[in-house]
Design a protein around this motif. Structure first.
Motif, PDB file in Angstrom:
ATOM      1  N   GLU A 274     -18.568  -3.731 -11.352  1.00 14.47           N
ATOM      2  CA  GLU A 274     -17.831  -2.585 -10.789  1.00 14.47           C
ATOM      3  C   GLU A 274     -17.143  -2.951  -9.475  1.00 14.47           C
ATOM      4  N   GLU A 275     -17.894  -3.658  -8.621  1.00  9.48           N
ATOM      5  CA  GLU A 275     -17.304  -4.014  -7.330  1.00  9.48           C
ATOM      6  C   GLU A 275     -16.141  -5.000  -7.515  1.00  9.48           C
ATOM      7  N   ARG A 276     -16.271  -5.903  -8.467  1.00  6.10           N
ATOM      8  CA  ARG A 276     -15.177  -6.857  -8.715  1.00  6.10           C
ATOM      9  C   ARG A 276     -13.924  -6.115  -9.186  1.00  6.10           C
ATOM     10  N   VAL A 277     -14.161  -5.086 -10.003  1.00  2.00           N
ATOM     11  CA  VAL A 277     -13.026  -4.309 -10.502  1.00  2.00           C
ATOM     12  C   VAL A 277     -12.310  -3.608  -9.342  1.00  2.00           C
ATOM     13  N   LEU A 278     -13.099  -3.147  -8.354  1.00  2.00           N
ATOM     14  CA  LEU A 278     -12.478  -2.484  -7.199  1.00  2.00           C
ATOM     15  C   LEU A 278     -11.556  -3.446  -6.444  1.00  2.00           C
ATOM     16  N   ILE A 279     -12.035  -4.688  -6.290  1.00  2.00           N
ATOM     17  CA  ILE A 279     -11.187  -5.680  -5.606  1.00  2.00           C
ATOM     18  C   ILE A 279      -9.928  -5.950  -6.433  1.00  2.00           C
ATOM     19  N   ALA A 280     -10.114  -6.042  -7.738  1.00  2.00           N
ATOM     20  CA  ALA A 280      -8.965  -6.266  -8.632  1.00  2.00           C
ATOM     21  C   ALA A 280      -7.928  -5.163  -8.443  1.00  2.00           C
ATOM     22  N   GLU A 281      -8.402  -3.941  -8.342  1.00  2.00           N
ATOM     23  CA  GLU A 281      -7.477  -2.805  -8.165  1.00  2.00           C
ATOM     24  C   GLU A 281      -6.652  -2.974  -6.890  1.00  2.00           C
ATOM     25  N   ARG A 282      -7.335  -3.404  -5.832  1.00  2.00           N
ATOM     26  CA  ARG A 282      -6.640  -3.593  -4.551  1.00  2.00           C
ATOM     27  C   ARG A 282      -5.577  -4.673  -4.661  1.00  2.00           C
ATOM     28  N   ILE A 283      -5.943  -5.765  -5.313  1.00  2.00           N
ATOM     29  CA  ILE A 283      -4.981  -6.874  -5.455  1.00  2.00           C
ATOM     30  C   ILE A 283      -3.768  -6.421  -6.272  1.00  2.00           C
ATOM     31  N   ILE A 284      -4.040  -5.727  -7.357  1.00  2.00           N
ATOM     32  CA  ILE A 284      -2.942  -5.276  -8.238  1.00  2.00           C
ATOM     33  C   ILE A 284      -1.990  -4.360  -7.465  1.00  2.00           C
ATOM     34  N   GLU A 285      -2.589  -3.439  -6.713  1.00  2.00           N
ATOM     35  CA  GLU A 285      -1.774  -2.493  -5.957  1.00  2.00           C
ATOM     36  C   GLU A 285      -0.860  -3.227  -4.969  1.00  2.00           C
ATOM     37  N   ARG A 286      -1.444  -4.175  -4.243  1.00  2.00           N
ATOM     38  CA  ARG A 286      -0.651  -4.923  -3.261  1.00  2.00           C
ATOM     39  C   ARG A 286       0.431  -5.767  -3.938  1.00  2.00           C
ATOM     40  N   ALA A 287       0.055  -6.388  -5.049  1.00  2.00           N
ATOM     41  CA  ALA A 287       1.015  -7.256  -5.742  1.00  2.00           C
ATOM     42  C   ALA A 287       2.202  -6.435  -6.236  1.00  2.00           C
ATOM     43  N   VAL A 288       1.904  -5.282  -6.818  1.00  2.00           N
ATOM     44  CA  VAL A 288       2.976  -4.424  -7.333  1.00  2.00           C
ATOM     45  C   VAL A 288       3.870  -3.971  -6.179  1.00  2.00           C
ATOM     46  N   SER A 289       3.247  -3.715  -5.018  1.00  2.00           N
ATOM     47  CA  SER A 289       4.031  -3.216  -3.881  1.00  2.00           C
ATOM     48  C   SER A 289       5.018  -4.259  -3.347  1.00  2.00           C
ATOM     49  N   VAL A 290       4.750  -5.561  -3.578  1.00  2.00           N
ATOM     50  CA  VAL A 290       5.743  -6.558  -3.126  1.00  2.00           C
ATOM     51  C   VAL A 290       6.701  -6.952  -4.250  1.00  2.00           C
ATOM     52  N   GLY A 291       6.612  -6.250  -5.370  1.00  2.00           N
ATOM     53  CA  GLY A 291       7.597  -6.471  -6.428  1.00  2.00           C
ATOM     54  C   GLY A 291       7.123  -7.346  -7.580  1.00  2.00           C
ATOM     55  N   ILE A 292       5.830  -7.633  -7.643  1.00  2.00           N
ATOM     56  CA  ILE A 292       5.332  -8.422  -8.775  1.00  2.00           C
ATOM     57  C   ILE A 292       4.971  -7.450  -9.915  1.00  2.00           C
ATOM     58  N   ARG A 293       5.447  -7.752 -11.111  1.00  2.00           N
ATOM     59  CA  ARG A 293       5.187  -6.857 -12.248  1.00  2.00           C
ATOM     60  C   ARG A 293       3.742  -7.015 -12.687  1.00  2.00           C
ATOM     61  N   LYS A 294       3.173  -5.936 -13.240  1.00  2.00           N
ATOM     62  CA  LYS A 294       1.789  -5.992 -13.706  1.00  2.00           C
ATOM     63  C   LYS A 294       1.587  -7.080 -14.760  1.00  2.00           C
ATOM     64  N   GLU A 295       2.607  -7.281 -15.566  1.00  2.00           N
ATOM     65  CA  GLU A 295       2.512  -8.313 -16.615  1.00  2.00           C
ATOM     66  C   GLU A 295       2.325  -9.704 -16.029  1.00  2.00           C
ATOM     67  N   ASP A 296       2.673  -9.850 -14.749  1.00  2.00           N
ATOM     68  CA  ASP A 296       2.584 -11.169 -14.111  1.00  2.00           C
ATOM     69  C   ASP A 296       1.331 -11.318 -13.250  1.00  2.00           C
ATOM     70  N   ILE A 297       0.419 -10.391 -13.379  1.00  2.00           N
ATOM     71  CA  ILE A 297      -0.823 -10.476 -12.603  1.00  2.00           C
ATOM     72  C   ILE A 297      -1.964 -10.871 -13.541  1.00  2.00           C
ATOM     73  N   TYR A 298      -2.700 -11.883 -13.157  1.00  2.00           N
ATOM     74  CA  TYR A 298      -3.824 -12.392 -13.947  1.00  2.00           C
ATOM     75  C   TYR A 298      -5.065 -12.283 -13.078  1.00  2.00           C
ATOM     76  N   ILE A 299      -6.011 -11.455 -13.469  1.00  2.00           N
ATOM     77  CA  ILE A 299      -7.206 -11.270 -12.640  1.00  2.00           C
ATOM     78  C   ILE A 299      -8.320 -12.205 -13.106  1.00  2.00           C
ATOM     79  N   ASP A 300      -8.871 -12.916 -12.131  1.00  2.00           N
ATOM     80  CA  ASP A 300     -10.006 -13.805 -12.391  1.00  2.00           C
ATOM     81  C   ASP A 300     -11.262 -13.056 -11.970  1.00  2.00           C
ATOM     82  N   THR A 301     -12.073 -12.653 -12.941  1.00  2.00           N
ATOM     83  CA  THR A 301     -13.268 -11.870 -12.611  1.00  2.00           C
ATOM     84  C   THR A 301     -14.426 -12.778 -12.203  1.00  2.00           C
TER      85      THR A 301
END
Lengths: 209, 774
Positions: free
Chosen positions: B436-463
């Motif tokens: 659960e905690e790892r997922v929370l960090i993933a959410e933060r990374i995704i949000e930041r990445a999207v905010s600088v213009g990276i598409r979700k399709e280009d995000i790869y999360i390493d759990t």
């Protein structure tokens, strides 16, 4: 040396052997890899300038070579970028084959020029004109710095995928450019290797036709 | 005044103009090869007439006459751009004016600095006028140049359409594939992608169809009027206006609404094209993809393999190779992993004592020859950025974490260079133990990445795979987090082999974990593809997945294993014969056998060196030739590698030989042969590569001193750089032995510049034996 298993073998052995298995492998591989392309255009010559281009023909040797010529043919030939990639790969896995392949590719680039020169010569003869042997940047005192303008004048990047860097080296590596003069009757003296200031040390051997 | 281009602009019907040069040559009675950008200064009236003709024929996008005014080759381009845009606007006030960028014909070097210089030059080109409405980049064949132009174009904020010239096989002259072009261009912000030049309209149809099928943005097509022929010294094209119209009609029916013409087309062709009814359809989707210049990989299907072996951690041999600039070892690792089924290659060169950025860029360039898309793996933002500059394609950045500093530094770099990014589920608090905690960090990374213009399709999360042996439940935490993250619309990645750390029979544990991850829908598995357990598990999993053809693949894979094993069986021969005959596999096998009898050093001294000497003597006396010398060196190397492995890194004779090709020269075959031959004699060869500036040579001598320096130059022009290099090094090291070689050198020239002439590799060995190394 001609582009053939024998030619490659001879070049690799200072002319001593007519057949090396590695030369055969190199030629076989090159035939699968190469995507040869040649571009050529005919231009008017005015003094030491080629009309419509940025080319100035610097040096005494080329001037003598093109004496009496009112027109020139520019050609650029390449074995293709795929051969460069193959050399890169071979360097990591089989150095001996890489070296033989590199030699074969140089000979092939030269063979493309020979073939084009023959074609153009025949065309010129049909017009009742004479074609000088071909002359490349780096021969005698004809500087390498003319290379980019020859390629730009031929639009060689677009038509054959040949580009050139700030040091006048072409990519693909196995590419050649050359100038040939057209005249009514050639009265000058064509440049040959004996005229070259690098005669004593030249190890290219390619100009020793 | 520039016009405003609405977001819907590229979805509408537009007609681009036709050939400029064709008309200029005809109307201006100019010779072929004429530098048409000069007309902006020398004959603006002619330029205007050509634009007017196309505008009147129905073109609504007029390309300013800047195609040839390239910033990489022409010093006066700024003047040309200004004039060209002004003329185009005057000629066609109601049309949209495109600043036309053509390929320069200039090779962009392999360094990050060369790439920066190209971006800067294009930046100046685009800034030379503010009067145009959009940027057109066309006729590109080199993906590197296209990338430089696109990055500079992106900085202007103007919309960009870009196209490359392909041959019928779907590759450019420089080997860039159509799919790689689209993916790279769109990732760098192109609003529309296209194909132009090289082929006539009929032959372009299959390519247009392929382009339309994969492109997630609108497509444009500008063919030539057929293929060129030379008639009486003039270039003519073999498609008539009617034929062109018919073929373009067919292309339009694919849903391509932006059409124009290239070489050989005239206002007559464009008039016909402008009347073709068409509606834009978007044929492709963004999806998750990565690519090299010639290989595009979709990552949203079944689990793909990322080869993990290019990483010096725990690998003394690779460490030694990287320290000495032996990039060929890295290429061999890449080729081997590709052969063993890797879909992508992870590249990590992080270790002490090297310039990580410099080594990384050399590796990225060299690995282009392997052809697989790369995962650029570094904890250093500067290294990541340099690698992304030189990488031709769309790379995956490994990695960003949830730490503030990492997010801030890494994400903008990935966004700028159009790369995808791996996000690690850890932050300042370390790796959370729960899913659960790892997922929370993933959410933060995704949000930041999207905010600088990276598409979700280009995000790869390493759990994050933590060793199961270190804490029960670690495998489950990684897998459960993975399942949750997948639902967020991003891709996933895991380093599989960490799971078994500290346990016996690690391969078995890895294979089982690999299957668990695949079951959970893992996108990318970072593994060693060479391990047979994983490969077998992968093939078996595919077989059980019920996919059509999987059984056949499984059998083929299995028979492949057997075949490979059989092929590696070399013939029996003694080490000396194997080396002299240049048989690498046989030499390796013989060296292995010799190790049963004596120590690695003894094998080298008693067998390998004498065999090499024998070959060297044979070569020196003209009985053997260069190919045999090289093959023997290769075979000796294969034997030496066995000894090195047995010793955990081969000792050298304490003598360091720093070698490179001098600045301005990119010919390195001679240097590479010397390196291969000399190395086997126990010298530690530090290879600085090719085109090396004098200052870098000096720095290396300082770093590795005492040593001998070897310099190579093939061209007359670069022999001068050799002299400069020697002069610089001599100031600090007057007594250093400097060996020089290369086609244009002579013993007397070598002497005059302060070097010792070496005729060839064999000669270099004998000269080295006389050097002082002190």
């Amino acid at each position: 040396m001609s582009y053939s298993v024998e030619g490659v073998s001879r070049l690799l052995t200072d002319g001593k052997e007519s057949y090396l298995p590695i030369a055969e492998r190199a030629v076989e591989l090159l035939e699968k890899t190469a995507r040869p392309r040649v571009v050529r255009n005919r231009f008017e010559l005015c003094g030491d300038k080629i009309v419509g281009t940025n080319i100035t023909l610097f040096g005494k040797d080329i001037k003598r070579h093109l004496q009496d010529c009112k027109e020139v043919w520019l050609i650029a030939a390449t074995v293709g970028n795929e051969a460069d990639d193959e050399i890169k790969r071979l360097f990591a896995v089989d150095l001996a084959l890489a070296h033989a392949f590199d030699t074969a590719a140089s000979l092939k680039a030269d063979a493309l020029c020979d073939e084009t020169e023959r074609e153009i010569r025949a065309e010129m003869n049909r017009e009742g004109k004479t074609l000088t042997p071909r002359f490349s940047c780096g021969y005698g005192d004809f500087p390498l710095s003319v290379q980019p303008d020859i390629l730009f004048a031929l639009d060689a990047a677009k038509r054959a995928g040949i580009t050139v860097n700030a040091d006048c080296t072409m990519r693909p590596f196995k590419s050649v450019t050359a100038v040939m003069g057209v005249c009514e009757r050639f009265g000058g003296k064509a440049f040959d290797c004996n005229d070259c200031r690098f005669k004593a040390v030249c190890s290219h051997k390619l100009c020793a036709r | 005044m520039a016009k405003n281009i609405s977001p819907r602009f590229f979805l509408e019907k537009h007609t681009l103009d036709g050939a400029f040069g064709t008309l200029a040559i005809e109307w201006g009675n100019l010779p072929a090869g004429f530098a048409s950008e000069r007309l902006n200064r020398e004959n603006p009236e002619l330029v205007k007439r050509i634009h007017e003709a196309y505008y009147n024929a129905g073109a609504d996008i007029i390309c300013a006459n800047t195609f040839g005014a390239n910033p990489l080759k022409d010093g006066r381009f700024e003047e040309d751009v200004k004039a060209a845009v002004k003329i185009a606007r005057q000629a066609a006030p109601d049309a949209f004016i495109a600043l036309d960028t053509g390929s320069s014909g200039v090779t962009i070097g392999e360094s990050a600095e060369a790439f920066d210089a190209a971006v800067k030059a294009y930046g100046k080109f685009y800034a030379a006028s503010d009067g145009y409405d959009l940027i057109l980049i066309e006729t590109m064949t080199d993906l590197k140049e296209l990338r430089a132009a696109l990055i500079a174009a992106k900085d202007t904020g103007k919309p960009v359409m870009c196209s490359m010239s392909f041959e019928e096989n779907g590759y450019t002259f420089f080997g860039c594939g159509l799919e790689s072009f689209v993916l790279t261009a769109v990732s760098l912000g192109a609003s529309a992608v296209g194909i132009n030049c090289s082929l006539g309209s009929r032959k372009m149809f299959p390519l247009a169809e392929r382009l339309q099928a994969v492109s997630p943005v609108p497509v444009f097509v500008k063919p030539n009027a057929g293929m060129p022929k030379s008639v009486n010294g003039r270039t003519v094209y073999d498609e008539s206006a009617e034929e062109f119209e018919a073929a373009m009609q067919k292309i339009a029916s694919l849903g391509i609404a932006m059409l124009g013409g290239c070489c050989g087309t005239t206002p007559e062709y464009i008039k016909r094209v402008s009347k073709i009814e068409r509606t834009c359809k978007i044929g492709g989707t963004f999806g998750s993809k990565l690519c090299s210049a010639n290989n595009c990989v979709k990552t949203d299907g079944s689990t793909l393999t990322v080869g993990e072996r290019i990483n010096p951690t725990g690998k003394p041999l690779l460490k030694a190779a990287l320290a000495d600039g032996d990039i060929d070892s890295v290429v061999r690792l890449g080729l081997k992993q590709k052969e063993d089924g890797a879909d992508l290659l992870d590249v990590n060169v992080g270790m002490n004592g090297i310039d990580e950025t410099a080594v990384m860029t050399r590796c990225v360039n060299a690995l282009a020859g392997v052809g697989l898309p790369l995962v650029i793996d570094s904890s250093n933002a500067e290294t990541l950025e340099a690698a992304l500059k030189v990488y031709d394609g769309k790379a995956l950045v490994n990695s960003v974490s949830g730490k503030a500093d990492s997010l801030e530094k890494v994400l903008p770099i990935a966004a700028r260079y159009g790369a995808a990014v791996i996000g690690l589920c850890l932050d300042d608090g370390g790796v959370p133990s729960s899913a659960e905690e790892r997922v929370l960090i993933a959410e933060r990374i995704i949000e930041r990445a999207v905010s600088v213009g990276i598409r979700k399709e280009d995000i790869y999360i390493d759990t994050l795979t933590m060793a199961e042996g270190a804490g029960r439940g670690n495998a489950n935490a990684a897998v459960n987090a993975l399942k949750a993250v997948r639902k967020m619309g991003v891709k996933t990645v895991l380093g599989v082999s960490n799971i078994s750390f500290g346990m016996p029979d690690r391969e078995d544990v890895n294979a089982a974990f690999y299957s668990m991850c695949r079951d959970a829908g893992l996108s990318l598995a970072i593994i060693n593809p060479t391990l047979t357990n994983i490969t077998a598990s992968k093939a078996a999993y595919d077989f059980l997945s019920g996919r059509e053809g999987a059984a056949k693949d499984y059998i083929a894979a299995k028979s492949g294993f057997v075949k490979t094993a059989a092929e590696t069986e070399a013939t029996d021969a003694d080490l000396r014969t194997a080396i002299i005959s240049g048989l690498s596999a046989t030499a390796a096998k013989a060296a292995k056998r010799k190790l049963d009898e004596c120590s690695p050093l003894d094998v080298a001294e008693k067998y390998i060196i004498p065999a090499l000497d024998e070959v060297g003597d044979g070569y020196g006396s003209g009985k053997l030739f260069l190919p045999q010398l090289i093959a023997a060196a290769d075979a000796a190397k294969a034997a030496m590698d066995i000894l090195s492995a047995a010793m955990g890194g081969m000792g050298d004779n304490g003598k360091r030989f720093v070698i490179c090709t001098v600045q301005g020269d990119v010919h390195d075959i001679g240097k590479n042969i010397v390196k291969a031959v000399v190395k086997n004699y126990g010298y530690r060869v530090i290879d600085l590569g090719k085109d090396v500036p004098p200052e870098e040579v000096l720095a290396a001598v300082k770093k590795y001193y005492p040593c001998v320096l070897g310099l190579s130059a093939l061209m007359t022009t670069t022999a001068e750089n050799m002299a400069r290099t020697i002069e610089l090094v001599r100031r600090d090291f007057p007594a250093l032995d400097i060996l020089v070689g290369g086609a244009v050198l002579t013993p007397s020239y070598a002497k005059s510049i302060g070097g010792v002439y070496c005729r060839d590799a064999n000669d270099t060995v004998s000269k080295l034996k006389q050097c002082r190394f002190e």
